[in-house]
Enzyme design. Structure first.
Site, PDB file in Angstrom:
ATOM      1  N   CYS A   2       0.830  -1.203   0.000  1.00  0.00           N
ATOM      2  CA  CYS A   2       0.000   0.000   0.000  1.00  0.00           C
ATOM      3  C   CYS A   2       0.863   1.252   0.000  1.00  0.00           C
ATOM      4  O   CYS A   2       2.009   1.242   0.417  1.00  0.00           O
ATOM      5  CB  CYS A   2      -0.892   0.015   1.245  1.00  0.00           C
ATOM      6  N   ARG A  27       4.748   0.662  -5.924  1.00  0.00           N
ATOM      7  CA  ARG A  27       4.629  -0.267  -4.786  1.00  0.00           C
ATOM      8  C   ARG A  27       3.609  -1.366  -5.057  1.00  0.00           C
ATOM      9  O   ARG A  27       3.491  -2.304  -4.280  1.00  0.00           O
ATOM     10  CB  ARG A  27       4.253   0.504  -3.515  1.00  0.00           C
ATOM     11  N   TRP A  74      -3.002  -2.461  -1.649  1.00  0.00           N
ATOM     12  CA  TRP A  74      -2.624  -3.800  -2.159  1.00  0.00           C
ATOM     13  C   TRP A  74      -3.427  -4.770  -1.287  1.00  0.00           C
ATOM     14  O   TRP A  74      -3.175  -4.883  -0.084  1.00  0.00           O
ATOM     15  CB  TRP A  74      -1.131  -3.986  -1.993  1.00  0.00           C
ATOM     16  N   ASN A 100      -1.369   0.915   6.027  1.00  0.00           N
ATOM     17  CA  ASN A 100      -0.574  -0.098   5.331  1.00  0.00           C
ATOM     18  C   ASN A 100      -0.138  -1.090   6.408  1.00  0.00           C
ATOM     19  O   ASN A 100       0.352  -0.685   7.459  1.00  0.00           O
ATOM     20  CB  ASN A 100       0.650   0.536   4.659  1.00  0.00           C
ATOM     21  N   GLY A 101      -0.367  -2.389   6.173  1.00  0.00           N
ATOM     22  CA  GLY A 101       0.056  -3.404   7.143  1.00  0.00           C
ATOM     23  C   GLY A 101      -1.078  -4.374   7.414  1.00  0.00           C
ATOM     24  O   GLY A 101      -2.043  -4.449   6.652  1.00  0.00           O
ATOM     25  N   GLU A 482      19.398 -15.697 -10.519  1.00  0.00           N
ATOM     26  CA  GLU A 482      18.877 -14.322 -10.684  1.00  0.00           C
ATOM     27  C   GLU A 482      18.378 -14.100 -12.109  1.00  0.00           C
ATOM     28  O   GLU A 482      17.336 -13.484 -12.312  1.00  0.00           O
ATOM     29  CB  GLU A 482      19.968 -13.319 -10.308  1.00  0.00           C
ATOM     30  N   LYS A 486      14.540 -13.003 -13.002  1.00  0.00           N
ATOM     31  CA  LYS A 486      14.212 -11.834 -13.832  1.00  0.00           C
ATOM     32  C   LYS A 486      13.288 -12.220 -14.970  1.00  0.00           C
ATOM     33  O   LYS A 486      12.294 -11.542 -15.256  1.00  0.00           O
ATOM     34  CB  LYS A 486      15.505 -11.217 -14.369  1.00  0.00           C
ATOM     35  N   GLU A 489       9.710 -13.044 -13.512  1.00  0.00           N
ATOM     36  CA  GLU A 489       8.901 -11.962 -12.932  1.00  0.00           C
ATOM     37  C   GLU A 489       8.594 -10.878 -13.959  1.00  0.00           C
ATOM     38  O   GLU A 489       7.645 -10.120 -13.794  1.00  0.00           O
ATOM     39  CB  GLU A 489       9.569 -11.369 -11.696  1.00  0.00           C
ATOM     40  N   HIS A 505      22.002 -34.562 -13.226  1.00  0.00           N
ATOM     41  CA  HIS A 505      21.143 -35.163 -12.192  1.00  0.00           C
ATOM     42  C   HIS A 505      19.664 -34.881 -12.466  1.00  0.00           C
ATOM     43  O   HIS A 505      18.852 -34.850 -11.554  1.00  0.00           O
ATOM     44  CB  HIS A 505      21.556 -34.627 -10.816  1.00  0.00           C
ATOM     45  N   LYS A 604       6.742  -4.032  -4.947  1.00  0.00           N
ATOM     46  CA  LYS A 604       8.147  -3.638  -4.822  1.00  0.00           C
ATOM     47  C   LYS A 604       8.698  -4.057  -3.472  1.00  0.00           C
ATOM     48  O   LYS A 604       9.838  -4.438  -3.347  1.00  0.00           O
ATOM     49  CB  LYS A 604       8.307  -2.129  -5.002  1.00  0.00           C
TER      50      LYS A 604
HETATM   51  C1  AGP Z   1      13.430  -8.697  -7.162  1.00  0.00           C
HETATM   52  O1  AGP Z   1      13.429  -8.564  -8.607  1.00  0.00           O
HETATM   53  C2  AGP Z   1      12.107  -9.132  -6.648  1.00  0.00           C
HETATM   54  N1  AGP Z   1      11.145  -8.134  -6.982  1.00  0.00           N
HETATM   55  C3  AGP Z   1      12.090  -9.598  -5.217  1.00  0.00           C
HETATM   56  O2  AGP Z   1      12.573 -10.909  -5.254  1.00  0.00           O
HETATM   57  C4  AGP Z   1      12.914  -8.817  -4.154  1.00  0.00           C
HETATM   58  O3  AGP Z   1      14.281  -9.004  -4.376  1.00  0.00           O
HETATM   59  C5  AGP Z   1      12.557  -9.388  -2.777  1.00  0.00           C
HETATM   60  O4  AGP Z   1      11.193  -9.125  -2.547  1.00  0.00           O
HETATM   61  C6  AGP Z   1      13.401  -8.786  -1.632  1.00  0.00           C
HETATM   62  O5  AGP Z   1      13.155  -7.415  -1.548  1.00  0.00           O
HETATM   63  P1  AGP Z   1      14.162  -6.516  -0.644  1.00  0.00           P
HETATM   64  O6  AGP Z   1      15.502  -6.586  -1.286  1.00  0.00           O
HETATM   65  O7  AGP Z   1      13.568  -5.137  -0.686  1.00  0.00           O
HETATM   66  O8  AGP Z   1      14.172  -7.100   0.727  1.00  0.00           O
END
Ligand code: AGP
Length: 609
Positions: A2, A27, A74, A100-101, A482, A486, A489, A505, A604
């Site tokens: 949020c 966000r 959110w 938010n929370g 990673e 990418k 997502e 394996h 985010k």
């Molecule tokens: C990264 O591309 C992702 N959006 C997600 O995995 C992110 O790295 C993860 O939520 C951790 O976030 P932070 O680094 O703000 O703790």
């Protein structure tokens, strides 16, 4: 998560609220609303969906007033809908609240409030909190908020207004970010810095348990118990243009290209050439305390967890100290063995990821010291830690982490050198070589970000495949993870990262002539092994996109496509090799028309479980 914005001052609130919410869109949200106070009335509009829908509705509404709240929601409790959107109100709309929370005991509170004939119009935990403030209201909003929050379990960042107290916003936070922007002609409350930047760079960071009374001409902060707190006003260096797209089609592409500057900013002032050592000003732990550390436990999530895996390899190689790397959501429910000789390291771009935050808190309760590696000044994880290394990537608006990741790797490289020198495990001469290589990284990164022609070609060619495999070893095994994350997502294509040695394996069964594998095979200890893996795939007619070191002729005879990165020390190679994978995922996603900056279902910062 949020987004909260509040304004109180001389100006009209609505345009400031809408502008602030637009800067918090990254966000992630699924509904939005605003409420403004004019005379003895709170006027409001809210809707499911995006801000442009709210703007359309507001155009025909008279939302004049100089005190107001805005919110992007959110959904956590209750589906995205107009009823569940914030702000929420008490009966006859005498009090409005944004939040938010998660109020964990909201059901119990709802039952108690129903017994007092309170009627609910939504399914949200936030409305429960709003009515709780309402039933505690006895002419002082600040006191009512304090009374209500004492009955609440869970996490919150809130802002509320009352028709009986015009010109006042009461705000509070627990385990969720909330800042106050101190501007001329009025003050703002917001979830994050970009929302206030057009109006001020002077920012106060609320701490867990803080309650603030924000007026147009002043701010009073106290604890939940009522004890006044003196909170510093910090001067935030970010300006609005930094948070704008700067001419790129997406924040993410801008942030990929910002990486050379971000790395340079992160290592600036942290290389002590005269001592051939790394140095962290305002670190928070003394050398004597660091020397007592016998183990590091890294706790992080997602991309930051991948950074932790790279950090483990570097710290164990240079400092000869054992490092374990833990996924935050696993760590906090496990039975970790920690003590005062453990350094728990929370890696987090946002500094607000609940699983990392709670994991680090768990580690501290076991006696461990806590080190935060974080990108957001004054966020929760650094503020709860004994030591901090800030990355200086600047605001990362794109939901997919790019420059935050590579600056985390740079910070971890510096930490590995520092620990190695402190413990006598890393010779001065070798440290000098590594530091010299690190200083070259920004320049080498510019070469990689400038050279995306072949990446674009591969993205165009393989944008409709259903599966990608990414393989790497040692320092670049996390790069494979990673790169796959990418792709997933951003483009919603399934990508899987794997240790290359594990191919036989199982995953090698996937290989066929329509199946692309990205193989990270730069020069280093495991280079020859990677060549063998590439040969295994080619022998089964698989497609190989190789990441190789510039000038490598051998690999060109094996792979279908060879994307090169400049040679560097193996421990820093992940900073370079991840960039073509960021660009590959970006271009595939953009070619597929995906929402690159705000991928579906993602936020985010994951500030609720
Ligand atoms: C990264 O591309 C992702 N959006 C997600 O995995 C992110 O790295 C993860 O939520 C951790 O976030 P932070 O680094 O703000 O703790």
């Amino acid at each position: 998560m949020c987004g909260i914005i509040g304004y109180v001052g001389e100006g009209q609130a609505t345009p400031i609220l809408m502008d602030g919410l637009s800067r918090l869109e990254y966000r992630g949200y699924d509904s939005a609303g605003v409420a403004v106070l004019e005379g003895k009335r709170i006027k409001w509009e809210k809707t499911a969906g995006k801000l442009h829908e709210l703007a359309r509705i507001i155009k025909n509404a008279d939302l004049s007033g100089t005190t107001g709240l805005g919110h992007t929601r959110w959904a956590t409790h209750g589906v995205p809908s107009r009823e569940n959107a914030h702000p929420h109100f008490t009966l006859r709309r005498r009090i409005a609240l944004v939040h938010n929370g998660i109020i964990e005991n909201h059901e119990e509170l709802r039952r108690k409030l129903r017994k007092r004939n309170v009627k609910f119009v939504s399914q949200t935990d936030t409305e429960v909190l709003c009515h709780l403030i309402g039933v505690n209201y006895d002419g002082c909003l600040l006191a009512a908020v304090r009374s209500a929050l004492k009955r609440v379990k869970g996490s919150y960042a809130i802002a509320c207004i009352s028709v009986d107290e015009p010109g006042i916003i009461v705000a509070a936070r627990m385990n969720n970010p909330l800042i106050i922007g101190v501007a001329s002609g009025g003050n703002l409350v917001a979830s994050d810095i970009p929302a206030v930047l057009p109006y001020t760079r002077r920012v106060m960071f609320l701490d867990d348990g803080d309650v603030a009374e924000v007026r147009g001409d002043g701010v009073d902060i106290s604890t939940l118990g009522g004890k006044p707190r003196n909170v510093a006003v910090r001067n935030v260096q970010w300006d609005v243009s930094t948070a704008e797209k700067g001419g790129y089609p997406h924040f993410m592409l801008k942030e990929i290209h910002e990486q050379p500057r971000a790395i340079a900013a992160t290592i600036a002032g942290r290389i002590n050439k005269s001592a051939d050592d790394a140095v962290f000003a305002d670190f928070g732990l003394s050398d004597a305390q660091l020397k007592k550390i016998e183990r590091l436990s890294i706790i992080s999530c997602g991309t930051s967890w991948h950074a932790g895996l790279v950090g483990k390899t570097a710290i164990e190689e240079l400092a000869r100290i054992p490092v374990d790397v833990n996924i935050g959501s696993e760590f906090r429910y496990a039975d970790p063995i920690l003590n005062e000789r453990t350094l728990a390291v929370g890696i987090s771009q946002s500094g607000e990821t609940i699983d990392t935050l709670m994991g680090l808190r768990r580690a501290k309760e076991s006696g461990a010291k806590a080190l935060a590696i974080c990108n957001v000044l004054g966020s929760s994880i650094p503020r709860m830690s004994d030591a901090v290394i800030y990355t200086h990537a600047g605001p990362e608006i794109g939901v997919a982490s790019t420059k935050a990741y590579t600056t985390q790797l740079a910070a971890l490289g510096l930490l590995a050198i520092r620990l190695g020198r402190l413990r006598g495990a890393l010779k001065r001469g070798r440290a000098a070589e590594l530091l010299a290589a690190l200083r070259q990284i920004p320049r080498k990164l510019r070469k990689v970000t400038a050279n995306d022609k072949l990446v674009k070609h591969c993205a165009e060619r393989y944008k409709y495949v259903y599966d990608f495999l990414y393989i790497g070893r040692r320092y670049n095994y996390p790069t494979a993870l990673e790169g796959a994350l990418k792709l997933k997502e951003l483009s919603y294509i399934h990508g899987e990262g794997y240790s290359a040695g594990e191919m036989k394996h199982g995953p090698i069964a996937l290989v066929e002539d329509t199946f692309p594998t990205v193989a990270i095979a730069v020069k280093g200890r495991v280079y020859e092994k990677m060549l063998s893996n590439i040969q295994e795939i080619k022998a089964r007619k698989g497609i190989v996109i190789a990441l190789a070191t510039s000038g490598d002729r051998k690999i060109r005879k094996l792979a279908d496509f060879v994307i090169t990165t400049p040679e560097t020390e193996e421990m820093f190679s992940p900073i370079l090799t991840v960039v073509p994978l960021q660009l590959l995922a970006y271009h595939i996603a953009a070619n597929r028309g995906c929402d690159v900056d705000q991928p579906r279902n993602l936020a985010k910062s994951v500030t609720v479980e």
